[in-house]
Design an enzyme around this catalytic site. Structure first.
Site, PDB file in Angstrom:
ATOM      1  CE1 TYR A   1      -0.216   8.752   0.807  1.00 53.17           C
ATOM      2  CE2 TYR A   1       0.674   6.529   0.873  1.00 53.17           C
ATOM      3  CZ  TYR A   1      -0.079   7.504   0.241  1.00 53.17           C
ATOM      4  OH  TYR A   1      -0.694   7.233  -0.950  1.00 53.17           O
TER       5      TYR A   1
ATOM      6  CG  ASP B   1      -1.566  -0.132  -2.908  1.00 53.10           C
ATOM      7  OD1 ASP B   1      -1.194   0.843  -2.249  1.00 53.10           O
ATOM      8  OD2 ASP B   1      -1.979  -0.027  -4.078  1.00 53.10           O
TER       9      ASP B   1
HETATM   10  P1  NAD Z   1     -11.487   5.759  -9.934  1.00 55.15           P
HETATM   11  O1  NAD Z   1     -12.158   7.064  -9.801  1.00 55.15           O
HETATM   12  O2  NAD Z   1     -10.748   5.429 -11.182  1.00 55.15           O
HETATM   13  O3  NAD Z   1     -12.565   4.605  -9.699  1.00 55.15           O
HETATM   14  C1  NAD Z   1     -13.483   4.598  -8.681  1.00 55.15           C
HETATM   15  C2  NAD Z   1     -14.804   4.062  -9.202  1.00 55.15           C
HETATM   16  O4  NAD Z   1     -15.707   4.015  -8.096  1.00 55.15           O
HETATM   17  C3  NAD Z   1     -15.470   4.929 -10.283  1.00 55.15           C
HETATM   18  O5  NAD Z   1     -15.746   4.151 -11.412  1.00 55.15           O
HETATM   19  C4  NAD Z   1     -16.742   5.428  -9.605  1.00 55.15           C
HETATM   20  O6  NAD Z   1     -17.823   5.595 -10.495  1.00 55.15           O
HETATM   21  C5  NAD Z   1     -16.994   4.335  -8.595  1.00 55.15           C
HETATM   22  N1  NAD Z   1     -17.863   4.722  -7.491  1.00 55.15           N
HETATM   23  C6  NAD Z   1     -17.868   5.877  -6.783  1.00 55.15           C
HETATM   24  N2  NAD Z   1     -18.818   5.829  -5.839  1.00 55.15           N
HETATM   25  C7  NAD Z   1     -19.416   4.619  -5.926  1.00 55.15           C
HETATM   26  C8  NAD Z   1     -20.460   3.973  -5.215  1.00 55.15           C
HETATM   27  N3  NAD Z   1     -21.085   4.568  -4.184  1.00 55.15           N
HETATM   28  N4  NAD Z   1     -20.827   2.728  -5.594  1.00 55.15           N
HETATM   29  C9  NAD Z   1     -20.209   2.114  -6.611  1.00 55.15           C
HETATM   30  N5  NAD Z   1     -19.203   2.670  -7.329  1.00 55.15           N
HETATM   31  C10 NAD Z   1     -18.808   3.908  -6.976  1.00 55.15           C
HETATM   32  O7  NAD Z   1     -10.509   5.642  -8.689  1.00 55.15           O
HETATM   33  P2  NAD Z   1      -9.121   4.860  -8.517  1.00 55.15           P
HETATM   34  O8  NAD Z   1      -8.003   5.834  -8.601  1.00 55.15           O
HETATM   35  O9  NAD Z   1      -9.080   3.678  -9.383  1.00 55.15           O
HETATM   36  O10 NAD Z   1      -9.196   4.434  -7.002  1.00 55.15           O
HETATM   37  C11 NAD Z   1     -10.260   3.668  -6.490  1.00 55.15           C
HETATM   38  C12 NAD Z   1     -10.186   3.615  -4.986  1.00 55.15           C
HETATM   39  O11 NAD Z   1      -9.092   2.823  -4.556  1.00 55.15           O
HETATM   40  C13 NAD Z   1      -9.975   4.971  -4.322  1.00 55.15           C
HETATM   41  O12 NAD Z   1     -10.700   5.020  -3.112  1.00 55.15           O
HETATM   42  C14 NAD Z   1      -8.511   5.001  -4.033  1.00 55.15           C
HETATM   43  O13 NAD Z   1      -8.186   5.920  -3.038  1.00 55.15           O
HETATM   44  C15 NAD Z   1      -8.329   3.581  -3.624  1.00 55.15           C
HETATM   45  N6  NAD Z   1      -6.943   3.108  -3.638  1.00 55.15           N
HETATM   46  C16 NAD Z   1      -6.538   2.533  -2.499  1.00 55.15           C
HETATM   47  C17 NAD Z   1      -5.270   2.094  -2.394  1.00 55.15           C
HETATM   48  C18 NAD Z   1      -4.883   1.469  -1.111  1.00 55.15           C
HETATM   49  O14 NAD Z   1      -3.875   0.856  -1.029  1.00 55.15           O
HETATM   50  N7  NAD Z   1      -5.684   1.562  -0.046  1.00 55.15           N
HETATM   51  C19 NAD Z   1      -4.387   2.211  -3.453  1.00 55.15           C
HETATM   52  C20 NAD Z   1      -4.840   2.797  -4.626  1.00 55.15           C
HETATM   53  C21 NAD Z   1      -6.139   3.229  -4.714  1.00 55.15           C
HETATM   54  C1  LMR Z   2      -2.781   6.764  -6.589  1.00 56.39           C
HETATM   55  O1  LMR Z   2      -1.821   6.529  -7.297  1.00 56.39           O
HETATM   56  O2  LMR Z   2      -3.815   7.344  -6.975  1.00 56.39           O
HETATM   57  C2  LMR Z   2      -2.759   6.251  -5.201  1.00 56.39           C
HETATM   58  O3  LMR Z   2      -1.887   5.161  -5.161  1.00 56.39           O
HETATM   59  C3  LMR Z   2      -2.355   7.238  -4.202  1.00 56.39           C
HETATM   60  C4  LMR Z   2      -1.756   8.535  -4.682  1.00 56.39           C
HETATM   61  O4  LMR Z   2      -1.331   9.368  -3.879  1.00 56.39           O
HETATM   62  O5  LMR Z   2      -1.716   8.858  -5.824  1.00 56.39           O
END
Ligand code: NAD
Ligand code: LMR
Length: 441
Positions: free
Chosen positions: A264, A170
Site C-alpha cells: 500500500y 489481512d
Molecule cells: P461487502 O459490501 O461485500 O459486505 C459488507 C456487508 O456489511 C454488507 O452486506 C453490508 O450490508 C453490511 N453492513 C454495512 N453496514 C452495516 C452495519 N452498520 N451493520 C451491519 N452490517 C452492515 O464488503 P466486502 O468487500 O466483503 O468487505 C467487507 C469489509 O471488510 C470492508 O470493510 C472491507 O474494507 C473489509 N476488508 C478488510 C480487509 C482487511 O484486511 N482489513 C480485507 C478485505 C476486506
Molecule cells: C478488496 O479486494 O476489496 C480488498 O482486499 C482491498 C482492495 O483494494 O481491493
C-alpha cells in the site's frame, strides 16, 4: 471441551462464506456450537445465509446456524464477533475512489481522501456493532476487519478504550504467503517476522526461519528484481490492479532496499504514477463488483438452487485463516505471534505513544501482548508521523463534527497537493456522504 459461538457481522460480505468455510475446516482444533450471521441489509445477507445454511448442515449438522437483522438475536450468547462491514456498500466505495481522481488525487479504498471518507462512515457502524456485543454478550471479543482499519482503530481506542476489540488486517499475512512461496517454504508460519508501521503503512525489517537464519537477503533481492510477482495464481489478489501493484513493488522497495514495504505504500511514494495510470471511469470498486462480488453471489445461488454445496466451493484464503487463528489464540491462550493493530504505548520507542500501530503481538486469553520494536529510522518515522496525524484528525473531525479538522486532515495527507485541492475535495465528499457522515460545522 467448550464449544464456541460466533457471530459474523456484515453477514452479506463477500468474505463471509470463506470465513464460515474456514470455521468448519478448523472444527477439530476450534470446535464451535453456533454460527450466526448479522447484517443490517436483509436482502444482501439472505443469499449468503441460505448457502451457508446448506454448507453447515452438510458438514457439521450439530452446529446451530441462523441469520438475522435483529441485533438482540444476533449478539446474545456469543463468544466472538467477527466483523467486516462496509458502510455505504460498493456504491460509496466507488465514489471514494472516483471523486479524488476527478481532482487529480489518488482514489483508493483506505488511502488518502477516499479512505478518510470511508473512515467517517465506518466509525458509526463499527461502534454500533461493538455496543450491541457489549450489551448482549459483555464477555465476548470483537475481531474487526472492517476498513479503513487505521481510522477505525484510532476511533475505537479513543471512544471505547476498555472494549474487547482487536482490529486486524489481512494484507501483511497475504504478502507473507507470497514470501513463503518465494522462499520455497510450505507456510508463512515457517517464518518469524518483525513488522512495524500503521495499518496499510508498514515495513518488515526482519524475517528469519525457525532456526534464526536470515531470509531477508533472498527476499529483498527477489522483490527488487521481480516485485512481488509470482509464477502461481494461487493467491487472494489476482485481479489486474493487484498484479500491477505487485509489479510496482520493485519501485516501492527501492526506497528501502534492505527492508520490505507493505504494497500500500505505493500510493504514498508514487501518487503521481497512481493517478496517471488510474482509469477514472473504472476503478477497483468496479473490478470487485464485476469479479469477487459476482462470483461469491453466483456461487451462493448455485448452492441454493442445487440444494447442496457438494462440488461447489467458496474460496477460504489467508483472510479467513487469520481471523480463525486469532479467535483460537484467544480461546486457548496459545500465545501465537500475530501482527495486530494495537496502541503503541512505547513499543516503537521513538514514535507517538498513543498511536495505533501494526506490530507483532503474542495473543492469549487476555488479548494481545505487543512486542517491543525499539527505534525506527527517520524515513519511516517521518512518514508515519504525518500519516498518524491525518488519521487522528479524521477522528477529531468525527468527534467534534469539525469541518476545519477534516480540512486539516486532507491538507496534511501526503497525497493531497494543497489546501485548495483539499477544500474542493472535502466539499465534494461532504455532498456525496450526506447520508452517512456527521454534519460538519
Ligand atoms: P461487502 O459490501 O461485500 O459486505 C459488507 C456487508 O456489511 C454488507 O452486506 C453490508 O450490508 C453490511 N453492513 C454495512 N453496514 C452495516 C452495519 N452498520 N451493520 C451491519 N452490517 C452492515 O464488503 P466486502 O468487500 O466483503 O468487505 C467487507 C469489509 O471488510 C470492508 O470493510 C472491507 O474494507 C473489509 N476488508 C478488510 C480487509 C482487511 O484486511 N482489513 C480485507 C478485505 C476486506
Ligand atoms: C478488496 O479486494 O476489496 C480488498 O482486499 C482491498 C482492495 O483494494 O481491493
Amino acid at each position: 471441551m467448550k464449544k464456541f459461538a460466533i457471530t459474523i457481522a456484515g453477514g452479506g460480505s463477500t468474505f463471509t462464506p470463506g470465513i464460515v468455510d474456514m470455521l468448519l475446516s478448523s472444527y477439530e482444533e476450534f470446535p464451535i456450537s453456533e454460527i450466526k450471521l448479522y447484517d443490517n441489509l436483509a436482502e444482501r445477507q439472505e443469499p449468503i445465509g441460505k448457502a451457508c445454511d446448506i454448507m453447515i448442515s452438510e458438514r457439521y449438522p450439530d452446529v446451530k446456524f441462523s441469520y438475522t437483522t435483529d441485533p438482540e438475536e444476533a449478539f446474545t450468547g456469543i463468544d466472538f464477533v467477527m466483523a467486516h462491514i462496509r458502510v455505504g456498500l460498493y456504491a460509496m466505495r466507488e465514489l471514494d475512489e472516483k471523486i479524488p481522481l476527478n481532482y487529480g488525487v489518488v482514489g483508493q479504498e483506505t488511502c488518502g481522501p477516499g479512505g478518510m471518507a470511508y473512515g467517517m462512515r465506518s466509525i458509526t457502524g463499527v461502534l454500533e456493532i461493538l455496543d450491541y456485543m457489549e450489551e448482549y454478550s459483555p464477555d465476548a471479543w470483537m475481531l474487526n476487519y472492517s476498513n479503513p482499519a487505521a481510522i477505525v482503530a484510532e476511533a475505537t481506542r479513543r471512544l471505547r478504550p476498555d472494549s474487547k476489540i482487536i482490529n486486524i488486517c489481512d494484507m501483511p499475512i497475504g504478502m507473507e504467503d507470497s514470501f513463503a512461496t518465494i522462499l520455497g517454504l510450505e507456510s508463512r508460519k515457517d517464518m518469524i517476522v518483525r513488522y512495524y508501521g500503521l495499518n496499510h503503512f508498514g515495513w518488515w525489517d526482519s524475517i528469519t526461519d525457525k532456526e534464526g537464519n536470515d531470509l531477508m537477503p533472498q527476499l529483498t533481492k527477489y522483490i527488487s528484481e521481480h516485485g512481488l510477482v509470482l509464477d502461481t495464481d494461487a493467491f487472494q489478489h489476482n485481479d489486474e490492479s493487484w498484479k500491477e501493484t505487485y509489479r510496482k513493488m520493485r519501485d516501492v522497495i527501492a526506497l528501502t532496499p534492505e527492508i520490505i514495504p507493505n504494497s500500500y505504500l505505493k500510493y504514498y511514494y508514487y501518487p503521481d504514477y497512481v493517478v496517471e495510470t488510474s482509469d477514472k471511469e473504472h476503478t477497483r470498486a468496479n473490478e470487485v463488483m464485476e469479479g469477487r462480488e459476482k462470483q461469491v453471489f453466483s456461487t451462493a445461488e448455485k448452492i441454493v438452487e442445487a440444494g447442496t454445496a457438494e462440488g461447489i466451493e467458496f474460496e477460504a484464503d489467508a483472510h479467513a485463516t487469520f481471523i480463525v487463528d486469532l479467535a483460537r489464540a484467544i480461546a486457548y491462550n496459545t500465545k501465537e505471534r500475530m501482527l495486530l493493530i494495537v496502541p503503541n504505548n512505547g513499543s516503537i520507542s521513538n514514535f507517538t505513544y498513543d498511536a495505533m500501530v501494526e506490530i507483532p503481538c503474542l495473543v492469549g486469553s487476555d488479548g494481545p501482548e505487543p512486542l517491543h520494536i525499539g527505534e525506527i529510522p527517520h524515513f519511516q518515522k517521518g512518514l508515519m508521523e504525518q500519516q498518524v496525524n491525518v488519521e487522528k484528525l479524521v477522528v477529531d473531525a468525527y468527534v467534534e463534527k469539525s469541518y476545519t479538522k477534516m480540512w486539516q486532515a486532507l491538507t496534511l495527507s501526503k497525497i493531497v497537493p494543497s489546501a485548495k485541492v483539499a477544500k474542493d475535495l472535502l466539499d465534494a465528499l461532504i455532498e456525496a456522504n450526506a447520508d452517512y457522515w456527521p454534519e460538519l460545522r
